[in-house]
Scaffold this motif. Structure first.
Motif, mmCIF file in Angstrom:
data_model
loop_
_atom_site.group_PDB
_atom_site.id
_atom_site.type_symbol
_atom_site.label_atom_id
_atom_site.label_comp_id
_atom_site.label_asym_id
_atom_site.label_seq_id
_atom_site.Cartn_x
_atom_site.Cartn_y
_atom_site.Cartn_z
ATOM 1 N N ASP A 26 -13.403 -1.652 2.029
ATOM 2 C CA ASP A 26 -12.777 -0.522 1.917
ATOM 3 C C ASP A 26 -11.351 -0.819 1.220
ATOM 4 O OD1 ASP A 26 -11.529 1.902 1.781
ATOM 5 O OD2 ASP A 26 -11.523 2.039 4.067
ATOM 6 N N LYS A 27 -11.652 -0.768 -0.396
ATOM 7 C CA LYS A 27 -10.563 -1.272 -1.264
ATOM 8 C C LYS A 27 -9.527 -0.266 -1.439
ATOM 9 C CE LYS A 27 -13.343 -4.387 -3.991
ATOM 10 N NZ LYS A 27 -13.990 -4.757 -5.201
ATOM 11 N N GLU A 28 -10.114 0.921 -1.266
ATOM 12 C CA GLU A 28 -8.868 2.164 -1.230
ATOM 13 C C GLU A 28 -7.801 2.048 -0.248
ATOM 14 O OE1 GLU A 28 -8.364 4.210 -3.845
ATOM 15 O OE2 GLU A 28 -10.245 3.254 -4.660
ATOM 16 N N LYS A 29 -8.366 1.506 1.111
ATOM 17 C CA LYS A 29 -7.405 1.525 2.292
ATOM 18 C C LYS A 29 -6.816 0.279 2.109
ATOM 19 C CE LYS A 29 -8.475 4.423 5.477
ATOM 20 N NZ LYS A 29 -7.730 5.263 6.590
ATOM 21 N N SER A 69 -8.939 -4.400 5.737
ATOM 22 C CA SER A 69 -9.742 -3.439 4.731
ATOM 23 C C SER A 69 -10.456 -3.931 3.666
ATOM 24 C CB SER A 69 -8.586 -2.481 4.332
ATOM 25 O OG SER A 69 -8.165 -1.816 5.366
ATOM 26 N N CYS A 97 -8.674 -5.541 -5.673
ATOM 27 C CA CYS A 97 -8.830 -4.044 -5.546
ATOM 28 C C CYS A 97 -9.008 -3.451 -6.852
ATOM 29 C CB CYS A 97 -8.177 -3.334 -4.438
ATOM 30 S SG CYS A 97 -8.366 -4.261 -2.879
ATOM 31 N N TYR A 98 -8.097 -3.781 -7.694
ATOM 32 C CA TYR A 98 -7.989 -2.996 -8.819
ATOM 33 C C TYR A 98 -8.955 -3.497 -10.064
ATOM 34 C CZ TYR A 98 -4.103 0.137 -7.960
ATOM 35 O OH TYR A 98 -3.517 1.221 -7.466
ATOM 36 N N ILE A 141 -5.575 -1.015 -0.833
ATOM 37 C CA ILE A 141 -4.703 -0.630 -1.658
ATOM 38 C C ILE A 141 -3.545 0.076 -1.026
ATOM 39 C CG2 ILE A 141 -3.998 0.774 -3.747
ATOM 40 C CD1 ILE A 141 -6.867 0.032 -4.756
ATOM 41 N N LEU A 142 -3.936 1.198 -0.328
ATOM 42 C CA LEU A 142 -2.830 1.668 0.428
ATOM 43 C C LEU A 142 -2.114 0.897 1.309
ATOM 44 C CD1 LEU A 142 -1.853 4.478 1.413
ATOM 45 C CD2 LEU A 142 -3.463 4.323 3.402
ATOM 46 N N LYS A 172 -11.713 -1.229 -11.694
ATOM 47 C CA LYS A 172 -11.139 -0.117 -12.101
ATOM 48 C C LYS A 172 -10.121 -0.296 -13.488
ATOM 49 C CE LYS A 172 -8.939 1.367 -8.347
ATOM 50 N NZ LYS A 172 -8.612 2.546 -7.268
#
Length: 181
Positions: free
Chosen positions: A26-29, A21, A150-151, A31-32, A154
């Motif tokens: 796809d950073k949100e995935k 990911s 990924c973080y 992170i998940l 933000k």
């Protein structure tokens, strides 16, 4: 069934999905998937200085999520690594930081030759035998690095906390410098 925890199991697949990911963007995935592994951090323990120095666990296998095996993995050092072709680190301070003398990864080196012990054959007990054949592919530390990356855009403070967690788990004592990139 021996060492089945290092094979392509449920957690290894989630870790691969986190890596994939991130590569995909796809950073949100990412992170998940990485968060799902990190919540089981007590199952993947960072190896200590004691593990390396006194138990000869030079590949830090406590935090390995997935590994390959090669019964000939140490032959490189025994047969191929001689003279000028030796795999060496000329400046370990540059590699690990001169102020992090307690970083457990420093103990993975033969300081007389500046050669990584992880490619040398280790004898002793069943744990050292695992080190001889194991080729770590994914560690719990990578999941923290994925989370940090990924973080970063933000929440730089949270990203730095993930990096610090790995550093402290590796017994680094120096303060993480202000991370801008």
């Amino acid at each position: 069934m021996t060492s089945r925890g290092y094979r392509l199991n449920h957690y290894a697949i989630k870790a691969l999905l986190a890596r994939f990911s991130l590569y995909k963007g796809d950073k949100e995935k990412a992170i998940l998937w990485a968060s799902d592994i990190v919540k089981y951090q007590s199952w993947f323990k960072f190896s200590s200085e004691y593990d390396i120095v006194y138990n000869d666990i030079v590949k830090l296998y406590g935090d390995v999520i997935f590994a390959f095996y090669n019964n000939n993995a140490t032959l490189y050092e025994e047969h191929e690594n001689d003279g000028d072709s030796r795999l060496q680190a000329w400046d370990l301070d540059a590699l690990f930081g001169s102020s992090d003398v307690y970083d457990v990864r420093r103990h993975q080196w033969d300081f007389e030759e500046s050669v990584p012990l992880k490619i040398k054959k280790v004898t002793g007990n069943s744990r050292t035998e695992i080190c001889n054949v194991m080729i770590p592919m994914i560690r719990i530390s990578e999941m923290y690095y994925i989370l940090a990356e990924c973080y970063f855009e933000k929440d730089k403070k949270k990203a730095a906390e993930f990096l610090d967690y790995v550093r402290k788990s590796r017994e680094c004592t120096s303060v993480l410098p202000n991370v801008d990139t």
